[in-house]
Design an enzyme around this catalytic site. Sequence first.
Site, mmCIF file in Angstrom:
data_model
loop_
_atom_site.group_PDB
_atom_site.id
_atom_site.type_symbol
_atom_site.label_atom_id
_atom_site.label_comp_id
_atom_site.label_asym_id
_atom_site.label_seq_id
_atom_site.Cartn_x
_atom_site.Cartn_y
_atom_site.Cartn_z
ATOM 1 N N GLY A 1 0.821 -1.206 0.000
ATOM 2 C CA GLY A 1 0.000 0.000 0.000
ATOM 3 C C GLY A 1 0.854 1.255 0.000
ATOM 4 O O GLY A 1 0.541 2.242 -0.671
ATOM 5 N N TRP B 1 2.278 1.642 -3.429
ATOM 6 C CA TRP B 1 1.258 2.130 -4.347
ATOM 7 C C TRP B 1 1.217 3.656 -4.358
ATOM 8 O O TRP B 1 1.009 4.280 -5.404
ATOM 9 C CB TRP B 1 -0.117 1.588 -3.935
ATOM 10 C CG TRP B 1 -1.245 2.111 -4.786
ATOM 11 C CD1 TRP B 1 -1.719 1.591 -5.950
ATOM 12 C CD2 TRP B 1 -2.049 3.275 -4.526
ATOM 13 N NE1 TRP B 1 -2.759 2.346 -6.434
ATOM 14 C CE2 TRP B 1 -2.986 3.387 -5.577
ATOM 15 C CE3 TRP B 1 -2.071 4.220 -3.503
ATOM 16 C CZ2 TRP B 1 -3.925 4.412 -5.633
ATOM 17 C CZ3 TRP B 1 -3.010 5.250 -3.562
ATOM 18 C CH2 TRP B 1 -3.914 5.332 -4.615
ATOM 19 N N HIS B 2 1.451 4.266 -3.188
ATOM 20 C CA HIS B 2 1.375 5.715 -3.106
ATOM 21 C C HIS B 2 2.529 6.402 -3.823
ATOM 22 O O HIS B 2 2.383 7.555 -4.253
ATOM 23 C CB HIS B 2 1.350 6.164 -1.643
ATOM 24 C CG HIS B 2 0.010 6.049 -1.005
ATOM 25 N ND1 HIS B 2 -0.470 4.859 -0.471
ATOM 26 C CD2 HIS B 2 -0.980 6.958 -0.811
ATOM 27 C CE1 HIS B 2 -1.682 5.060 0.026
ATOM 28 N NE2 HIS B 2 -2.014 6.305 -0.167
ATOM 29 N N GLY B 3 3.647 5.755 -3.953
ATOM 30 C CA GLY B 3 4.764 6.392 -4.630
ATOM 31 C C GLY B 3 5.946 5.461 -4.787
ATOM 32 O O GLY B 3 6.167 4.572 -3.960
ATOM 33 N N PHE C 1 -0.208 10.271 -7.153
ATOM 34 C CA PHE C 1 -0.170 8.855 -6.825
ATOM 35 C C PHE C 1 -0.924 8.024 -7.852
ATOM 36 O O PHE C 1 -0.871 6.826 -7.815
ATOM 37 C CB PHE C 1 -0.765 8.612 -5.434
ATOM 38 C CG PHE C 1 -0.114 9.475 -4.376
ATOM 39 C CD1 PHE C 1 1.254 9.601 -4.327
ATOM 40 C CD2 PHE C 1 -0.879 10.162 -3.462
ATOM 41 C CE1 PHE C 1 1.855 10.386 -3.372
ATOM 42 C CE2 PHE C 1 -0.286 10.954 -2.492
ATOM 43 C CZ PHE C 1 1.089 11.069 -2.453
#
Length: 513
Positions: free
Chosen positions: A322, A325-327, A513
Amino acid sequence: MLFNSYEFIFLFLPLTAVIFYGLRRHSTFNAALTWLTLSSLFFYGWWNPAYLILLVTSIGVNFLLGNTINRNPGKTGKYVLYAGIVFNLSLIGYYKYAYFLTETANYVAGTNFHLETIILPLAISFFTFQQITYLVDSRAGLTREYSFLQYCLFVSFFPQLIAGPIVHHGEMMPQFQRLEERQKLAENLAVGLTIFSIGLFKKAVIADGVAPYGTSVFADAEAGVAIDFFRAWGGALSYTMQLYFDFSGYSDMAIGAARMFGIVLPLNFNSPYKAASIIDFWQRWHMTLSRFLRDYLYIPLGGNRKGPARRYINIFLTMLLGGLWHGAGWTFVIWGGLHGLYIIINHVWRALRRNAGPPRFPRIAGGAGRALTLIAVIFGWVFFRAESLDAALALVESMIGLNGAALPLAIAYRAGPLVPFLEATGIMFTQISGAQFMETWMWIIALVPLALFTPNTQQILGNFAPALDFRADRTSHQLRWMPSRRWVCAVIVLLSIGVLSLPQVSEFLYFQF
């Protein structure tokens, strides 16, 4: 195109709505849906027309894969699902993580591979994850075949396309089909405009207003400038409030814009800083992403079905991914890992508390839990925001007091007899900007109570089903939205102030993102 732009507010949104309702009334239903779909594609292509081809290709391929899976429930469907997941993850892998993986490989192996510039397509994480859910649900027999027009609108519907929420076909497809029915047009427009105006105010006035005070601190940390305790906390808290009102504002604007077309989006943001625990936080922050990670990653990994140890490993892996996924950076991986550890500790604590019985002073325990949760979240945001791991660690060191504490000399002139006491505690008085110090903390003092204690947008609009699965709670009558002259005036003021702040337009933080 940004929600907080003149083009969107004064041209795109009203023109799209007027023509949509005109077609729905005087032409065919499919003509209205076609217009809404083409408008959504135009909205996406406004940013970079070249990547409109990527979006349309992704939609077309996934539509064909989904129909193939629906028609072949056996092994063929399973292999098609695997191919679809590989296809979608390959797109994200190339556009979002190619640089990160190349740099990591170069660091580990001592090589010097180089990639040409890759521009990250807007919203690729959101529309790709949304389509993965569709393929997985198709394999599970939870979907049926839809027309290409409906599927295209499901993926590209402009209010939720750029930064979520990540919607399920079961939430959206039935609503698109019901658009043909006569709806409460005046109510939808009034409720939608109210929610949109509140969101615009949060973004343009609050989030963009407090942003410079966090940005300057993180920039200095990246440059290696020594930062004292108070300035470090001022920067971290400023960013904490900026991110809160930025994401909250975007979520409101997305829900409000969709409601103007008679579509109710799922709730994606529900006062997360009021959370009583870190588990509660993730049930309130980016709620549809949390749902995706739970349903399509944590549960397939085994969830909590294979004992506590395996459960904690699954939690940690889910949060690591997770974070990634954001960066594409190690700071995001560390942020995800921190939250994985937080959640594991929270589960262990809950197990211990069950054996110990209820707390002796529940209100004090509840307040302590909320405070500890917020502090943990703030330290996590430092890694989320910092440009590098060194900058994040330097700021954390300052926040725990390793670089001392300093106040402006202007405060010493007014503190009088308190100065010797403050100096005895290790606080120094230096030539730092007194104006900037006061402005930073005035913003923080104003915004923290606003985030922690006031009703959110959904609670204010609770009588009018503002979001899917939202359960209205008790809110004072004065803060309940009703179609009245008082609320018309309030919405006009909010919208006007928001629009007047648009010369300072900035992207929403979650766009990256």
